[in-house]
Design a protein around this motif. Structure first.
Motif, PDB file in Angstrom:
ATOM      1  N   SER A 151     -11.641 -10.499 -17.205  1.00 17.16           N
ATOM      2  CA  SER A 151     -10.262 -10.344 -16.769  1.00 17.16           C
ATOM      3  C   SER A 151      -9.680 -11.691 -16.344  1.00 17.16           C
ATOM      4  O   SER A 151     -10.229 -12.363 -15.470  1.00 17.16           O
ATOM      5  CB  SER A 151     -10.192  -9.354 -15.594  1.00 17.16           C
ATOM      6  N   LEU A 152      -8.584 -12.089 -16.981  1.00 13.58           N
ATOM      7  CA  LEU A 152      -7.910 -13.329 -16.613  1.00 13.58           C
ATOM      8  C   LEU A 152      -6.933 -13.108 -15.464  1.00 13.58           C
ATOM      9  O   LEU A 152      -6.661 -14.027 -14.686  1.00 13.58           O
ATOM     10  CB  LEU A 152      -7.161 -13.892 -17.820  1.00 13.58           C
ATOM     11  N   LYS A 153      -6.404 -11.898 -15.378  1.00 12.10           N
ATOM     12  CA  LYS A 153      -5.481 -11.565 -14.286  1.00 12.10           C
ATOM     13  C   LYS A 153      -5.331 -10.059 -14.224  1.00 12.10           C
ATOM     14  O   LYS A 153      -5.241  -9.403 -15.260  1.00 12.10           O
ATOM     15  CB  LYS A 153      -4.112 -12.219 -14.519  1.00 12.10           C
ATOM     16  N   LYS A 154      -5.322  -9.524 -13.008  1.00  8.11           N
ATOM     17  CA  LYS A 154      -5.151  -8.085 -12.824  1.00  8.11           C
ATOM     18  C   LYS A 154      -3.942  -7.848 -11.930  1.00  8.11           C
ATOM     19  O   LYS A 154      -3.760  -8.531 -10.918  1.00  8.11           O
ATOM     20  CB  LYS A 154      -6.399  -7.462 -12.198  1.00  8.11           C
ATOM     21  N   MET A 155      -3.110  -6.886 -12.312  1.00  6.06           N
ATOM     22  CA  MET A 155      -1.884  -6.629 -11.578  1.00  6.06           C
ATOM     23  C   MET A 155      -1.680  -5.134 -11.369  1.00  6.06           C
ATOM     24  O   MET A 155      -1.972  -4.325 -12.260  1.00  6.06           O
ATOM     25  CB  MET A 155      -0.670  -7.168 -12.354  1.00  6.06           C
ATOM     26  N   LYS A 156      -1.155  -4.776 -10.203  1.00  7.00           N
ATOM     27  CA  LYS A 156      -0.729  -3.406  -9.960  1.00  7.00           C
ATOM     28  C   LYS A 156       0.665  -3.210 -10.550  1.00  7.00           C
ATOM     29  O   LYS A 156       1.491  -4.117 -10.542  1.00  7.00           O
ATOM     30  CB  LYS A 156      -0.691  -3.116  -8.452  1.00  7.00           C
ATOM     31  N   LEU A 157       0.899  -2.009 -11.064  1.00  9.90           N
ATOM     32  CA  LEU A 157       2.209  -1.681 -11.614  1.00  9.90           C
ATOM     33  C   LEU A 157       2.885  -0.607 -10.760  1.00  9.90           C
ATOM     34  O   LEU A 157       2.222   0.276 -10.219  1.00  9.90           O
ATOM     35  CB  LEU A 157       2.083  -1.180 -13.053  1.00  9.90           C
ATOM     36  N   TYR A 158       4.209  -0.696 -10.692  1.00 15.04           N
ATOM     37  CA  TYR A 158       5.021   0.205  -9.880  1.00 15.04           C
ATOM     38  C   TYR A 158       6.136   0.795 -10.726  1.00 15.04           C
ATOM     39  O   TYR A 158       6.590   0.197 -11.697  1.00 15.04           O
ATOM     40  CB  TYR A 158       5.634  -0.552  -8.694  1.00 15.04           C
ATOM     41  N   HIS A 159       6.577   1.959 -10.335  1.00 11.75           N
ATOM     42  CA  HIS A 159       7.730   2.607 -10.964  1.00 11.75           C
ATOM     43  C   HIS A 159       9.011   1.948 -10.452  1.00 11.75           C
ATOM     44  O   HIS A 159       9.119   1.602  -9.269  1.00 11.75           O
ATOM     45  CB  HIS A 159       7.700   4.091 -10.577  1.00 11.75           C
ATOM     46  N   PHE A 160       9.978   1.738 -11.359  1.00 13.49           N
ATOM     47  CA  PHE A 160      11.274   1.161 -10.988  1.00 13.49           C
ATOM     48  C   PHE A 160      12.392   2.082 -11.481  1.00 13.49           C
ATOM     49  O   PHE A 160      12.303   2.657 -12.570  1.00 13.49           O
ATOM     50  CB  PHE A 160      11.458  -0.217 -11.629  1.00 13.49           C
ATOM     51  N   VAL A 161      13.441   2.183 -10.674  1.00 14.46           N
ATOM     52  CA  VAL A 161      14.632   2.931 -11.092  1.00 14.46           C
ATOM     53  C   VAL A 161      15.809   1.972 -11.166  1.00 14.46           C
ATOM     54  O   VAL A 161      15.863   0.957 -10.459  1.00 14.46           O
ATOM     55  CB  VAL A 161      14.953   4.087 -10.122  1.00 14.46           C
ATOM     56  N   HIS A 162      16.749   2.269 -12.063  1.00 14.64           N
ATOM     57  CA  HIS A 162      17.987   1.499 -12.087  1.00 14.64           C
ATOM     58  C   HIS A 162      18.731   1.747 -10.776  1.00 14.64           C
ATOM     59  O   HIS A 162      18.650   2.824 -10.187  1.00 14.64           O
ATOM     60  CB  HIS A 162      18.843   1.937 -13.274  1.00 14.64           C
ATOM     61  N   LYS A 163      19.481   0.757 -10.332  1.00 19.37           N
ATOM     62  CA  LYS A 163      20.135   0.841  -9.025  1.00 19.37           C
ATOM     63  C   LYS A 163      21.084   2.041  -8.915  1.00 19.37           C
ATOM     64  O   LYS A 163      21.313   2.542  -7.816  1.00 19.37           O
ATOM     65  CB  LYS A 163      20.876  -0.448  -8.706  1.00 19.37           C
ATOM     66  N   LYS A 164      21.603   2.519 -10.054  1.00 20.95           N
ATOM     67  CA  LYS A 164      22.465   3.702  -9.997  1.00 20.95           C
ATOM     68  C   LYS A 164      21.675   4.945  -9.583  1.00 20.95           C
ATOM     69  O   LYS A 164      22.252   5.952  -9.170  1.00 20.95           O
ATOM     70  CB  LYS A 164      23.116   3.952 -11.360  1.00 20.95           C
ATOM     71  N   ASN A 165      20.330   4.855  -9.712  1.00 17.62           N
ATOM     72  CA  ASN A 165      19.452   5.975  -9.345  1.00 17.62           C
ATOM     73  C   ASN A 165      18.670   5.708  -8.068  1.00 17.62           C
ATOM     74  O   ASN A 165      17.619   6.312  -7.845  1.00 17.62           O
ATOM     75  CB  ASN A 165      18.479   6.268 -10.498  1.00 17.62           C
ATOM     76  N   ARG A 166      19.184   4.849  -7.217  1.00 20.89           N
ATOM     77  CA  ARG A 166      18.468   4.492  -5.985  1.00 20.89           C
ATOM     78  C   ARG A 166      18.201   5.717  -5.108  1.00 20.89           C
ATOM     79  O   ARG A 166      17.268   5.712  -4.302  1.00 20.89           O
ATOM     80  CB  ARG A 166      19.246   3.435  -5.207  1.00 20.89           C
ATOM     81  N   HIS A 167      19.011   6.747  -5.284  1.00 24.03           N
ATOM     82  CA  HIS A 167      18.806   7.966  -4.493  1.00 24.03           C
ATOM     83  C   HIS A 167      17.461   8.627  -4.800  1.00 24.03           C
ATOM     84  O   HIS A 167      16.980   9.448  -4.015  1.00 24.03           O
ATOM     85  CB  HIS A 167      19.938   8.962  -4.759  1.00 24.03           C
ATOM     86  N   LEU A 168      16.853   8.279  -5.948  1.00 28.63           N
ATOM     87  CA  LEU A 168      15.566   8.878  -6.306  1.00 28.63           C
ATOM     88  C   LEU A 168      14.398   8.294  -5.506  1.00 28.63           C
ATOM     89  O   LEU A 168      13.355   8.938  -5.383  1.00 28.63           O
ATOM     90  CB  LEU A 168      15.289   8.675  -7.800  1.00 28.63           C
ATOM     91  N   ILE A 169      14.570   7.092  -4.968  1.00 31.90           N
ATOM     92  CA  ILE A 169      13.440   6.422  -4.295  1.00 31.90           C
ATOM     93  C   ILE A 169      12.930   7.225  -3.101  1.00 31.90           C
ATOM     94  O   ILE A 169      11.726   7.509  -3.012  1.00 31.90           O
ATOM     95  CB  ILE A 169      13.806   4.974  -3.902  1.00 31.90           C
ATOM     96  N   PRO A 170      13.786   7.644  -2.160  1.00 35.02           N
ATOM     97  CA  PRO A 170      13.261   8.445  -1.046  1.00 35.02           C
ATOM     98  C   PRO A 170      12.830   9.844  -1.464  1.00 35.02           C
ATOM     99  O   PRO A 170      12.099  10.511  -0.724  1.00 35.02           O
ATOM    100  CB  PRO A 170      14.450   8.514  -0.075  1.00 35.02           C
ATOM    101  N   VAL A 171      13.255  10.289  -2.649  1.00 34.78           N
ATOM    102  CA  VAL A 171      12.842  11.606  -3.133  1.00 34.78           C
ATOM    103  C   VAL A 171      11.435  11.553  -3.717  1.00 34.78           C
ATOM    104  O   VAL A 171      10.572  12.383  -3.406  1.00 34.78           O
ATOM    105  CB  VAL A 171      13.835  12.133  -4.197  1.00 34.78           C
ATOM    106  N   ILE A 172      11.173  10.551  -4.557  1.00 39.92           N
ATOM    107  CA  ILE A 172       9.900  10.509  -5.289  1.00 39.92           C
ATOM    108  C   ILE A 172       8.783   9.830  -4.516  1.00 39.92           C
ATOM    109  O   ILE A 172       7.595  10.135  -4.716  1.00 39.92           O
ATOM    110  CB  ILE A 172      10.108   9.822  -6.666  1.00 39.92           C
ATOM    111  N   THR A 173       9.116   8.930  -3.585  1.00 41.10           N
ATOM    112  CA  THR A 173       8.073   8.183  -2.862  1.00 41.10           C
ATOM    113  C   THR A 173       7.089   9.082  -2.126  1.00 41.10           C
ATOM    114  O   THR A 173       5.869   8.905  -2.259  1.00 41.10           O
ATOM    115  CB  THR A 173       8.711   7.170  -1.893  1.00 41.10           C
ATOM    116  N   PRO A 174       7.526  10.060  -1.349  1.00 38.15           N
ATOM    117  CA  PRO A 174       6.540  10.899  -0.647  1.00 38.15           C
ATOM    118  C   PRO A 174       5.651  11.698  -1.598  1.00 38.15           C
ATOM    119  O   PRO A 174       4.483  11.944  -1.285  1.00 38.15           O
ATOM    120  CB  PRO A 174       7.400  11.821   0.223  1.00 38.15           C
ATOM    121  N   HIS A 175       6.170  12.078  -2.747  1.00 36.68           N
ATOM    122  CA  HIS A 175       5.341  12.817  -3.710  1.00 36.68           C
ATOM    123  C   HIS A 175       4.274  11.914  -4.316  1.00 36.68           C
ATOM    124  O   HIS A 175       3.122  12.331  -4.496  1.00 36.68           O
ATOM    125  CB  HIS A 175       6.230  13.428  -4.791  1.00 36.68           C
TER     126      HIS A 175
END
Length: 233
Positions: free
Chosen positions: A184-208
């Motif tokens: 392995s030359l480099k290992k990275m964690k990946l995260y889900h991203f939403v477009h800013k118009k969908n920022r309301h989804l962040i507090p909805v999906i994070t606890p799940h």
């Protein structure tokens, strides 16, 4: 009384279940497949329908940043430094590692600088690999398959890309003469991203997602996919 009740109901916000969302990611990419399964489950737990859309990595970022799709399935933590319309959901859902593949089994690549004296191709849009090789004279292909085609034709010496994507293509195309020539030359964690118009989804999906992480469900989905992949080799 009835008028008041009707007015109250009309003023209530529509439930999220009335909408569905498209999230894009890289095609023929095991990490994106894992991420899509995790997110389908997490959003389903929240009562929301989503659909994954698989494009090449660069096209996916262009579309999600423009708001054509609703966000990215999974990307590195700092992708929003470049694509500033994307907002991170703060739970890692999958990880990737960069490795080198070659038709020359005698090659041994221990670090990025070892690539300097070779013809190297990477995937455009794999930002953690692009960043790590920005000081090197590398070629860029639009897809992992395109990169492997150049390697197989002898146009380059080395392909550097996410390990699981490489393994998957080697098996699917039956490249018997291509081998992994690095750890392995480099290992990275990946995260889900939403477009800013969908920022309301962040507090909805994070606890799940946090709950799925806590119960081991994210690990279970990832390991199930990896077992399926390993059986094909």
């Amino acid at each position: 009384m009835y008028r008041t009740l009707i007015l109250t109901l009309l003023l209530l916000p529509l439930p999220l279940t009335a909408e569905s969302y498209l999230f894009s990611g890289g095609s023929r990419n095991v990490a994106m497949t894992i991420a899509s399964e995790v997110l389908i489950k997490a959003y389903s737990n929240a009562g929301i329908d989503i659909e994954p859309v698989f494009l090449n990595l660069e096209e996916s970022l262009q579309q999600s940043n423009a708001g054509i799709t609703d966000g990215e399935l999974a990307r590195i933590e700092k992708i929003s430094d470049i694509y500033q319309n994307l907002m991170q959901v703060p739970v890692s859902i999958v990880s990737v590692e960069a490795v080198a593949f070659s038709k020359k089994p005698s090659l041994l690549i221990d670090k990025w600088e070892d690539l300097r004296d070779h013809k190297v191709v990477i995937i455009k849009g794999a930002k953690f690999i692009e960043t790590a090789t920005e000081h090197l004279p590398v070629q860029k292909a639009l897809s992992a398959q395109g990169a492997f085609d150049r390697l197989n034709k002898g146009l380059v010496d080395i392909v550097v890309l996410p390990k699981l994507a490489g393994w998957s293509i080697i098996h699917r195309k039956k490249y018997k003469n291509i081998r992994m020539v690095s750890a392995s030359l480099k290992k990275m964690k990946l995260y889900h991203f939403v477009h800013k118009k969908n920022r309301h989804l962040i507090p909805v999906i994070t606890p799940h997602l946090k709950e799925m992480e806590k119960t081991g469900e994210i690990s279970y989905i990832r390991n199930t996919q990896l077992r399926r992949l390993s059986k094909t080799f």
